[in-house]
Design a protein around this motif. Structure first.
Motif, PDB file in Angstrom:
ATOM      1  N   SER A 280      11.151  61.759  38.594  1.00  0.00           N
ATOM      2  CA  SER A 280      11.599  63.045  38.067  1.00  0.00           C
ATOM      3  C   SER A 280      13.125  63.180  38.127  1.00  0.00           C
ATOM      4  O   SER A 280      13.819  62.317  38.665  1.00  0.00           O
ATOM      5  CB  SER A 280      10.943  64.174  38.849  1.00  0.00           C
ATOM      6  OG  SER A 280      11.338  64.119  40.225  1.00  0.00           O
ATOM      7  N   TRP A 281      13.624  64.266  37.580  1.00  0.00           N
ATOM      8  CA  TRP A 281      15.043  64.489  37.439  1.00  0.00           C
ATOM      9  C   TRP A 281      15.785  64.361  38.765  1.00  0.00           C
ATOM     10  O   TRP A 281      16.842  63.734  38.836  1.00  0.00           O
ATOM     11  CB  TRP A 281      15.307  65.879  36.875  1.00  0.00           C
ATOM     12  CG  TRP A 281      14.700  66.135  35.530  1.00  0.00           C
ATOM     13  CD1 TRP A 281      15.301  66.010  34.303  1.00  0.00           C
ATOM     14  CD2 TRP A 281      13.361  66.593  35.260  1.00  0.00           C
ATOM     15  NE1 TRP A 281      14.421  66.339  33.302  1.00  0.00           N
ATOM     16  CE2 TRP A 281      13.223  66.716  33.856  1.00  0.00           C
ATOM     17  CE3 TRP A 281      12.258  66.907  36.064  1.00  0.00           C
ATOM     18  CZ2 TRP A 281      12.041  67.131  33.245  1.00  0.00           C
ATOM     19  CZ3 TRP A 281      11.090  67.315  35.459  1.00  0.00           C
ATOM     20  CH2 TRP A 281      10.989  67.423  34.067  1.00  0.00           C
ATOM     21  N   SER A 282      15.232  64.947  39.825  1.00  0.00           N
ATOM     22  CA  SER A 282      15.893  64.917  41.130  1.00  0.00           C
ATOM     23  C   SER A 282      15.457  63.734  41.982  1.00  0.00           C
ATOM     24  O   SER A 282      16.059  63.455  43.029  1.00  0.00           O
ATOM     25  CB  SER A 282      15.585  66.205  41.901  1.00  0.00           C
ATOM     26  OG  SER A 282      14.203  66.254  42.230  1.00  0.00           O
ATOM     27  N   GLY A 283      14.388  63.083  41.552  1.00  0.00           N
ATOM     28  CA  GLY A 283      13.835  61.992  42.343  1.00  0.00           C
ATOM     29  C   GLY A 283      12.751  62.416  43.308  1.00  0.00           C
ATOM     30  O   GLY A 283      12.242  61.593  44.069  1.00  0.00           O
ATOM     31  N   SER A 284      12.385  63.683  43.273  1.00  0.00           N
ATOM     32  CA  SER A 284      11.418  64.197  44.242  1.00  0.00           C
ATOM     33  C   SER A 284       9.973  63.829  43.910  1.00  0.00           C
ATOM     34  O   SER A 284       9.109  63.890  44.786  1.00  0.00           O
ATOM     35  CB  SER A 284      11.530  65.720  44.340  1.00  0.00           C
ATOM     36  OG  SER A 284      11.284  66.318  43.086  1.00  0.00           O
ATOM     37  N   SER A 285       9.734  63.470  42.651  1.00  0.00           N
ATOM     38  CA  SER A 285       8.367  63.132  42.238  1.00  0.00           C
ATOM     39  C   SER A 285       8.351  61.790  41.532  1.00  0.00           C
ATOM     40  O   SER A 285       9.265  61.462  40.781  1.00  0.00           O
ATOM     41  CB  SER A 285       7.818  64.205  41.304  1.00  0.00           C
ATOM     42  OG  SER A 285       7.737  65.445  41.958  1.00  0.00           O
ATOM     43  N   THR A 286       7.279  61.045  41.790  1.00  0.00           N
ATOM     44  CA  THR A 286       7.103  59.747  41.149  1.00  0.00           C
ATOM     45  C   THR A 286       5.636  59.559  40.770  1.00  0.00           C
ATOM     46  O   THR A 286       4.737  60.176  41.369  1.00  0.00           O
ATOM     47  CB  THR A 286       7.516  58.588  42.077  1.00  0.00           C
ATOM     48  OG1 THR A 286       6.745  58.658  43.283  1.00  0.00           O
ATOM     49  CG2 THR A 286       8.990  58.639  42.418  1.00  0.00           C
ATOM     50  N   ILE A 287       5.425  58.722  39.793  1.00  0.00           N
ATOM     51  CA  ILE A 287       4.080  58.326  39.387  1.00  0.00           C
ATOM     52  C   ILE A 287       4.119  56.829  39.130  1.00  0.00           C
ATOM     53  O   ILE A 287       5.093  56.313  38.587  1.00  0.00           O
ATOM     54  CB  ILE A 287       3.621  59.046  38.104  1.00  0.00           C
ATOM     55  CG1 ILE A 287       3.640  60.573  38.293  1.00  0.00           C
ATOM     56  CG2 ILE A 287       2.214  58.593  37.707  1.00  0.00           C
ATOM     57  CD1 ILE A 287       3.347  61.331  37.003  1.00  0.00           C
ATOM     58  N   TYR A 288       3.041  56.156  39.520  1.00  0.00           N
ATOM     59  CA  TYR A 288       2.930  54.712  39.314  1.00  0.00           C
ATOM     60  C   TYR A 288       1.625  54.388  38.602  1.00  0.00           C
ATOM     61  O   TYR A 288       0.606  55.053  38.825  1.00  0.00           O
ATOM     62  CB  TYR A 288       2.953  53.968  40.644  1.00  0.00           C
ATOM     63  CG  TYR A 288       4.230  54.135  41.426  1.00  0.00           C
ATOM     64  CD1 TYR A 288       4.384  55.184  42.333  1.00  0.00           C
ATOM     65  CD2 TYR A 288       5.293  53.249  41.258  1.00  0.00           C
ATOM     66  CE1 TYR A 288       5.564  55.353  43.045  1.00  0.00           C
ATOM     67  CE2 TYR A 288       6.475  53.403  41.982  1.00  0.00           C
ATOM     68  CZ  TYR A 288       6.591  54.458  42.866  1.00  0.00           C
ATOM     69  OH  TYR A 288       7.763  54.614  43.573  1.00  0.00           O
ATOM     70  N   THR A 289       1.651  53.344  37.832  1.00  0.00           N
ATOM     71  CA  THR A 289       0.391  52.843  37.315  1.00  0.00           C
ATOM     72  C   THR A 289      -0.369  52.198  38.475  1.00  0.00           C
ATOM     73  O   THR A 289       0.236  51.709  39.443  1.00  0.00           O
ATOM     74  CB  THR A 289       0.627  51.840  36.177  1.00  0.00           C
ATOM     75  OG1 THR A 289      -0.590  51.594  35.509  1.00  0.00           O
ATOM     76  CG2 THR A 289       1.227  50.537  36.677  1.00  0.00           C
ATOM     77  N   ASP A 290      -1.680  52.210  38.381  1.00  0.00           N
ATOM     78  CA  ASP A 290      -2.502  51.780  39.521  1.00  0.00           C
ATOM     79  C   ASP A 290      -2.198  50.355  39.970  1.00  0.00           C
ATOM     80  O   ASP A 290      -2.228  50.054  41.167  1.00  0.00           O
ATOM     81  CB  ASP A 290      -3.983  51.892  39.155  1.00  0.00           C
ATOM     82  CG  ASP A 290      -4.463  53.331  39.150  1.00  0.00           C
ATOM     83  OD1 ASP A 290      -5.575  53.569  38.617  1.00  0.00           O
ATOM     84  OD2 ASP A 290      -3.749  54.201  39.668  1.00  0.00           O
ATOM     85  N   SER A 291      -1.906  49.487  39.028  1.00  0.00           N
ATOM     86  CA  SER A 291      -1.752  48.073  39.372  1.00  0.00           C
ATOM     87  C   SER A 291      -0.515  47.775  40.214  1.00  0.00           C
ATOM     88  O   SER A 291      -0.409  46.690  40.790  1.00  0.00           O
ATOM     89  CB  SER A 291      -1.731  47.226  38.104  1.00  0.00           C
ATOM     90  OG  SER A 291      -0.616  47.560  37.307  1.00  0.00           O
ATOM     91  N   VAL A 292       0.429  48.713  40.296  1.00  0.00           N
ATOM     92  CA  VAL A 292       1.648  48.460  41.074  1.00  0.00           C
ATOM     93  C   VAL A 292       1.767  49.370  42.289  1.00  0.00           C
ATOM     94  O   VAL A 292       2.708  49.227  43.071  1.00  0.00           O
ATOM     95  CB  VAL A 292       2.912  48.593  40.198  1.00  0.00           C
ATOM     96  CG1 VAL A 292       2.794  47.754  38.936  1.00  0.00           C
ATOM     97  CG2 VAL A 292       3.221  50.041  39.858  1.00  0.00           C
ATOM     98  N   LYS A 293       0.850  50.278  42.455  1.00  0.00           N
ATOM     99  CA  LYS A 293       0.910  51.185  43.605  1.00  0.00           C
ATOM    100  C   LYS A 293       0.909  50.409  44.911  1.00  0.00           C
ATOM    101  O   LYS A 293       0.124  49.500  45.110  1.00  0.00           O
ATOM    102  CB  LYS A 293      -0.274  52.153  43.572  1.00  0.00           C
ATOM    103  CG  LYS A 293      -0.137  53.252  42.551  1.00  0.00           C
ATOM    104  CD  LYS A 293      -1.356  54.171  42.573  1.00  0.00           C
ATOM    105  CE  LYS A 293      -1.236  55.266  41.525  1.00  0.00           C
ATOM    106  NZ  LYS A 293      -2.452  56.132  41.480  1.00  0.00           N
ATOM    107  N   GLY A 294       1.814  50.800  45.803  1.00  0.00           N
ATOM    108  CA  GLY A 294       1.923  50.128  47.086  1.00  0.00           C
ATOM    109  C   GLY A 294       2.789  48.885  47.063  1.00  0.00           C
ATOM    110  O   GLY A 294       3.112  48.332  48.116  1.00  0.00           O
ATOM    111  N   ARG A 295       3.151  48.432  45.860  1.00  0.00           N
ATOM    112  CA  ARG A 295       3.990  47.237  45.733  1.00  0.00           C
ATOM    113  C   ARG A 295       5.366  47.547  45.127  1.00  0.00           C
ATOM    114  O   ARG A 295       6.352  46.918  45.493  1.00  0.00           O
ATOM    115  CB  ARG A 295       3.294  46.188  44.871  1.00  0.00           C
ATOM    116  CG  ARG A 295       1.961  45.722  45.406  1.00  0.00           C
ATOM    117  CD  ARG A 295       1.426  44.529  44.611  1.00  0.00           C
ATOM    118  NE  ARG A 295       1.193  44.846  43.205  1.00  0.00           N
ATOM    119  CZ  ARG A 295       1.776  44.216  42.189  1.00  0.00           C
ATOM    120  NH1 ARG A 295       2.638  43.241  42.405  1.00  0.00           N
ATOM    121  NH2 ARG A 295       1.483  44.554  40.934  1.00  0.00           N
TER     122      ARG A 295
END
Length: 122
Positions: A51-66
């Motif tokens: 997000s604009w401030s960096g406070s929120s993120t979203i990842y595709t499932d295949s890269v989550k945790g990596r």
């Protein structure tokens, strides 16, 4: 805004790379920033968004945790730290900017960098 992605390269499976995307202009903080990738013979797909401030993120499932997306608005830059890389992560990685929506939909993004190639060997 103009975007330039760099930091790609050849790495062995299990290794790490950090991609960077440098943005021109003084309005960087007004943009949502995303990373997308296109593997050989495949459609371009969403990887991560911040997000604009960096406070929120979203990842595709295949890269989550990596993978970890971050940004530094003072430096007009967004990063993608990629750990535990797998051969299936091999792709050209693109950074993109969207002003109005915090979205994973690539068709919402108005500005794109030129891409940086990541190759993960097994």
């Amino acid at each position: 805004v103009q975007l330039q992605a760099f930091g790609g390269g050849l790495v062995q499976a299990g290794g790490s790379l950090r991609l960077s995307c440098a943005a021109s202009g003084r309005t960087f903080s007004r943009f949502v920033m995303g990373w997308f990738r296109q593997a050989p013979g495949k459609e371009r797909e969403f990887v991560a968004v911040i997000s604009w401030s960096g406070s929120s993120t979203i990842y595709t499932d295949s890269v989550k945790g990596r993978f970890d997306i971050s940004r530094d608005n003072a430096k007009n830059a967004v990063y993608l730290q990629m750990n535990s890389l797998k051969p299936e992560d091999t792709a050209v990685y693109y950074c993109a900017a969207e002003r109005d929506r915090f979205t994973a939909n690539q068709y919402e993004y108005d500005y794109w960098g030129q891409g940086t190639e990541v190759t993960v060997s097994s």
